[in-house]
Design a protein around this motif. Structure first.
Motif, PDB file in Angstrom:
ATOM      1  N   THR A  69      22.097  23.675  31.933  1.00 34.86           N
ATOM      2  CA  THR A  69      21.680  22.779  33.005  1.00 34.86           C
ATOM      3  C   THR A  69      20.427  22.010  32.598  1.00 34.86           C
ATOM      4  N   ALA A  70      19.458  22.717  32.040  1.00 31.72           N
ATOM      5  CA  ALA A  70      18.223  22.063  31.597  1.00 31.72           C
ATOM      6  C   ALA A  70      18.510  21.061  30.482  1.00 31.72           C
ATOM      7  N   SER A  71      19.399  21.441  29.565  1.00 30.67           N
ATOM      8  CA  SER A  71      19.747  20.538  28.463  1.00 30.67           C
ATOM      9  C   SER A  71      20.413  19.266  28.979  1.00 30.67           C
ATOM     10  N   MET A  72      21.317  19.414  29.961  1.00 35.56           N
ATOM     11  CA  MET A  72      21.982  18.236  30.524  1.00 35.56           C
ATOM     12  C   MET A  72      21.007  17.385  31.328  1.00 35.56           C
ATOM     13  N   ALA A  73      20.137  18.030  32.101  1.00 39.21           N
ATOM     14  CA  ALA A  73      19.190  17.280  32.927  1.00 39.21           C
ATOM     15  C   ALA A  73      18.225  16.472  32.065  1.00 39.21           C
ATOM     16  N   THR A  74      17.859  17.010  30.904  1.00 39.78           N
ATOM     17  CA  THR A  74      16.940  16.307  30.001  1.00 39.78           C
ATOM     18  C   THR A  74      17.686  15.475  28.969  1.00 39.78           C
ATOM     19  N   LYS A  75      19.036  15.522  29.007  1.00 37.33           N
ATOM     20  CA  LYS A  75      19.885  14.819  28.037  1.00 37.33           C
ATOM     21  C   LYS A  75      19.578  15.243  26.606  1.00 37.33           C
ATOM     22  N   GLY A  76      19.130  16.506  26.467  1.00 33.80           N
ATOM     23  CA  GLY A  76      18.844  17.051  25.147  1.00 33.80           C
ATOM     24  C   GLY A  76      17.700  16.373  24.429  1.00 33.80           C
ATOM     25  N   ALA A  77      16.864  15.655  25.168  1.00 35.68           N
ATOM     26  CA  ALA A  77      15.820  14.840  24.551  1.00 35.68           C
ATOM     27  C   ALA A  77      14.510  15.590  24.332  1.00 35.68           C
ATOM     28  N   ARG A  78      14.441  16.854  24.777  1.00 34.68           N
ATOM     29  CA  ARG A  78      13.184  17.588  24.618  1.00 34.68           C
ATOM     30  C   ARG A  78      13.458  19.078  24.490  1.00 34.68           C
ATOM     31  N   GLU A  79      12.485  19.770  23.961  1.00 35.30           N
ATOM     32  CA  GLU A  79      12.558  21.228  23.849  1.00 35.30           C
ATOM     33  C   GLU A  79      12.316  21.820  25.236  1.00 35.30           C
ATOM     34  N   VAL A  80      13.183  22.743  25.647  1.00 31.78           N
ATOM     35  CA  VAL A  80      13.043  23.379  26.960  1.00 31.78           C
ATOM     36  C   VAL A  80      12.862  24.882  26.760  1.00 31.78           C
ATOM     37  N   PRO A  81      11.637  25.392  26.915  1.00 31.90           N
ATOM     38  CA  PRO A  81      11.424  26.839  26.778  1.00 31.90           C
ATOM     39  C   PRO A  81      12.193  27.611  27.838  1.00 31.90           C
ATOM     40  N   ALA A  82      12.776  28.748  27.444  1.00 28.92           N
ATOM     41  CA  ALA A  82      13.494  29.622  28.373  1.00 28.92           C
ATOM     42  C   ALA A  82      12.786  30.968  28.442  1.00 28.92           C
ATOM     43  N   ASP A  83      12.733  31.539  29.630  1.00 19.21           N
ATOM     44  CA  ASP A  83      12.037  32.806  29.823  1.00 19.21           C
ATOM     45  C   ASP A  83      12.851  33.676  30.777  1.00 19.21           C
ATOM     46  N   SER A  84      13.001  34.956  30.435  1.00 19.40           N
ATOM     47  CA  SER A  84      13.801  35.864  31.253  1.00 19.40           C
ATOM     48  C   SER A  84      13.167  36.153  32.616  1.00 19.40           C
ATOM     49  N   ILE A  85      11.908  35.807  32.805  1.00 23.25           N
ATOM     50  CA  ILE A  85      11.287  36.020  34.115  1.00 23.25           C
ATOM     51  C   ILE A  85      11.978  35.176  35.180  1.00 23.25           C
ATOM     52  N   TYR A  86      12.690  34.118  34.752  1.00 27.85           N
ATOM     53  CA  TYR A  86      13.328  33.207  35.700  1.00 27.85           C
ATOM     54  C   TYR A  86      14.809  33.511  35.951  1.00 27.85           C
ATOM     55  N   VAL A  87      15.314  34.649  35.454  1.00 32.28           N
ATOM     56  CA  VAL A  87      16.733  34.955  35.690  1.00 32.28           C
ATOM     57  C   VAL A  87      16.950  35.296  37.168  1.00 32.28           C
ATOM     58  N   GLU A  88      18.207  35.206  37.586  1.00 32.58           N
ATOM     59  CA  GLU A  88      18.552  35.432  38.991  1.00 32.58           C
ATOM     60  C   GLU A  88      18.210  36.857  39.441  1.00 32.58           C
ATOM     61  N   ALA A  89      17.884  36.994  40.720  1.00 24.96           N
ATOM     62  CA  ALA A  89      17.725  38.328  41.306  1.00 24.96           C
ATOM     63  C   ALA A  89      19.060  39.060  41.188  1.00 24.96           C
ATOM     64  N   PRO A  90      19.031  40.371  40.931  1.00 30.54           N
ATOM     65  CA  PRO A  90      20.277  41.106  40.659  1.00 30.54           C
ATOM     66  C   PRO A  90      21.202  41.189  41.865  1.00 30.54           C
ATOM     67  N   LEU A  91      22.490  41.395  41.541  1.00 27.17           N
ATOM     68  CA  LEU A  91      23.524  41.553  42.574  1.00 27.17           C
ATOM     69  C   LEU A  91      24.356  42.795  42.270  1.00 27.17           C
ATOM     70  N   PRO A  92      23.785  43.986  42.402  1.00 27.01           N
ATOM     71  CA  PRO A  92      24.583  45.191  42.160  1.00 27.01           C
ATOM     72  C   PRO A  92      25.666  45.333  43.217  1.00 27.01           C
ATOM     73  N   PRO A  93      26.917  45.595  42.818  1.00 24.74           N
ATOM     74  CA  PRO A  93      28.001  45.694  43.807  1.00 24.74           C
ATOM     75  C   PRO A  93      27.747  46.843  44.777  1.00 24.74           C
ATOM     76  N   PRO A  94      28.066  46.655  46.047  1.00 23.54           N
ATOM     77  CA  PRO A  94      27.850  47.709  47.038  1.00 23.54           C
ATOM     78  C   PRO A  94      28.865  48.838  46.862  1.00 23.54           C
ATOM     79  N   PRO A  95      28.558  50.016  47.386  1.00 19.99           N
ATOM     80  CA  PRO A  95      29.438  51.186  47.200  1.00 19.99           C
ATOM     81  C   PRO A  95      30.635  51.167  48.135  1.00 19.99           C
ATOM     82  N   PHE A  96      31.554  50.247  47.881  1.00 22.84           N
ATOM     83  CA  PHE A  96      32.767  50.147  48.692  1.00 22.84           C
ATOM     84  C   PHE A  96      33.931  50.796  47.949  1.00 22.84           C
TER      85      PHE A  96
END
Length: 204
Positions: A69-96
């Motif tokens: 997404t970042a690469s497309m938004a910037t059209k690949g024209a710049r370096e985009v640092p990635a950091d795991s602190i920004y990953v999604e909040a977890p979604l553990p499946p419920p005990p069904f």
């Protein structure tokens, strides 16, 4: 002058939601979701491309869908640092039980609810710990904003959490696009900006 903080959700991943699965299977499905990039033909809205072009800093989560997404938004024209602190909040499946089969979107809602209520198996980040991570994220984004606009390409629920924390810090959401859907984004202005604009207008 302090810049704006812009949070954007990734584009549509290349994984079908048109299936009915058990909660156990949803755990596997979500793992594949995290590994998948964007679906063929995905493209960012032009207003997001413009925001990325004018941002001093563009950063992303380390998950493939956010990186692409970042690469497309910037059209690949710049370096985009990635950091795991920004990953999604977890979604553990419920005990069904396994006789309950739902589509991934419905499991996502139930998983988020159970997680908010305290369901976090061993090794899974809890809701409380995620909010602590969000506090660090907000500080990171505010530090970047000291040098100009910062665009974060991340994830839907995490971006919602970030927005809540920024508003508590005095930031104001002044523009938004796309609700909470894929490619949606929000702009947060720093504390005092609205008052400064009003004072300037009154003085003219």
């Amino acid at each position: 002058m302090i810049g704006r903080i812009i949070t954007a959700r990734h584009g549509r991943p290349d994984l079908s939601r048109d299936v009915k699965i058990t909660a156990r299977e949803y755990g596997d499905w979500w793992a594949r979701y995290d590994e998948s990039g964007l679906a063929p033909g995905e493209a960012p809205p032009e207003n997001l491309v413009e925001l990325a072009a004018n941002a001093k800093t563009v950063i992303s989560s380390t998950l493939p869908r956010a990186i692409e997404t970042a690469s497309m938004a910037t059209k690949g024209a710049r370096e985009v640092p990635a950091d795991s602190i920004y990953v999604e909040a977890p979604l553990p499946p419920p005990p069904f039980p396994d006789f309950v089969k739902l589509q991934p979107a419905h499991w996502g809602v139930l998983s988020r609810l159970w997680w908010v209520l305290g369901h976090a198996p061993d090794g899974v980040e809890s809701n409380q710990d995620a909010w602590q991570r969000v506090a660090k994220i907000a500080k990171n984004l505010e530090a970047h904003a000291e040098h100009g606009d910062v665009l974060l390409c991340a994830h839907g629920y995490l971006n919602w959490m970030i927005g809540r924390h920024l508003r508590k810090d005095g930031w104001t959401c002044t523009e938004h696009h796309g609700g909470h859907h894929y490619w949606s984004w929000r702009i947060y202005e720093p504390p005092g900006v609205k008052n400064e604009v009003r004072a300037h207008a009154a003085a003219e």
